[in-house]
Design an enzyme around this catalytic site. Structure first.
Site, PDB file in Angstrom:
ATOM      1  N   LYS A   1       0.828  -1.322  -0.064  1.00 14.68           N
ATOM      2  CA  LYS A   1      -0.040  -0.088   0.020  1.00 14.68           C
ATOM      3  C   LYS A   1       0.933   1.303   0.080  1.00 14.68           C
ATOM      4  O   LYS A   1       0.678   2.213  -0.726  1.00 14.68           O
ATOM      5  CB  LYS A   1      -0.991   0.099   1.050  1.00 14.68           C
ATOM      6  CG  LYS A   1      -1.823   1.135   1.331  1.00 14.68           C
ATOM      7  CD  LYS A   1      -2.824   1.199   2.245  1.00 14.68           C
ATOM      8  CE  LYS A   1      -1.888   2.016   3.563  1.00 14.68           C
ATOM      9  NZ  LYS A   1      -2.981   2.090   4.762  1.00 14.68           N
TER      10      LYS A   1
ATOM     11  N   ASP B   1      -6.739   1.066   1.094  1.00 13.69           N
ATOM     12  CA  ASP B   1      -7.077   1.336   2.417  1.00 13.69           C
ATOM     13  C   ASP B   1      -8.278   0.833   2.994  1.00 13.69           C
ATOM     14  O   ASP B   1      -9.364   0.537   2.089  1.00 13.69           O
ATOM     15  CB  ASP B   1      -6.597   2.773   2.735  1.00 13.69           C
ATOM     16  CG  ASP B   1      -7.710   3.714   2.419  1.00 13.69           C
ATOM     17  OD1 ASP B   1      -8.400   3.467   1.696  1.00 13.69           O
ATOM     18  OD2 ASP B   1      -7.403   4.919   2.951  1.00 13.69           O
TER      19      ASP B   1
END
Length: 214
Positions: free
Chosen positions: A124, A142
């Site tokens: 991420k 997220d």
């Protein structure tokens, strides 16, 4: 889990996002690729607002890997001790700073594999840096994107990897660069977790969420 929305609906959704916010920006403050890596690494299990407060003074004195190493772990802790998991994060930031100096000449690499090899940098974080700094159409999933993707049918998936693939597979190419920012902001301010603000949602008529609020 909602079914994947059809292509014409997806196109209309992202056309509306684009019309409302043509150039969406991430909310983590940074001045260069290094401070972006550090800010994103610090933001794990923390709010962007909290990270920005902590890094305002930090980045004024340590905006390169060399300066961060000179500050040292204890010096760094003094700046970030208001952030959750600050001790472990400080260790990682010092380690990644050393690697950047020793292996990359103090520069942040533009390769996902290289970024993910840095301590405290997962997929991420790497995707955020690739997208925000290098302007690659990388999708950093997220909690907000995971929720919106599944709730609305924009990118359904049982885990973050599946949602990332769904965005890459189903969002029209011309919207890929900004897709994750539009979805994050939508999830943060409109399609919130407990009671989505459906009355203020610009894609309400296209969303597959059945329990809409007023």
């Amino acid at each position: 889990m909602a079914k994947q929305l059809p292509y014409p609906v997806m196109r209309e959704i992202f056309a509306r996002f684009q019309a409302a916010e043509p150039e969406p920006k991430g909310e983590l403050h940074h001045t260069n690729a290094f401070t972006l890596v550090v800010a994103v690494a610090l933001s794990a299990q923390a709010t962007d607002v909290g990270v920005n407060k902590a890094t305002k003074a930090l980045f004024e004195i340590a905006d390169t890997p060399e300066k961060m190493l000179a500050l040292g772990e204890e010096g760094l802790i003094e700046h970030i001790k208001t952030i959750g998991l600050f001790r472990n994060k400080a260790k990682n930031v010092i380690k990644l700073s050393r690697i950047l100096v020793e292996q990359y000449g103090g520069e942040v690499p533009s390769s996902r594999a290289a970024l993910q090899s840095l301590p405290g940098v997962g997929r991420k974080t790497a995707n955020v840096v690739l997208n925000m700094w290098w302007r690659f159409p990388a999708q950093a999933v997220d909690t907000h994107i995971f929720r919106v993707g599944n709730r609305a049918g924009i990118a359904p998936g049982r885990d973050v990897d599946a949602v990332e693939r769904a965005i890459e597979d189903h969002v029209p190419a011309e919207f890929q660069l900004h897709a994750h920012h539009w979805l994050i902001l939508h999830g943060r301010y409109i399609c919130v977790a407990r009671k989505p603000k459906c009355g203020a949602c610009l894609i309400r008529d296209l969303c597959s969420y059945e329990e809409k609020t007023e």
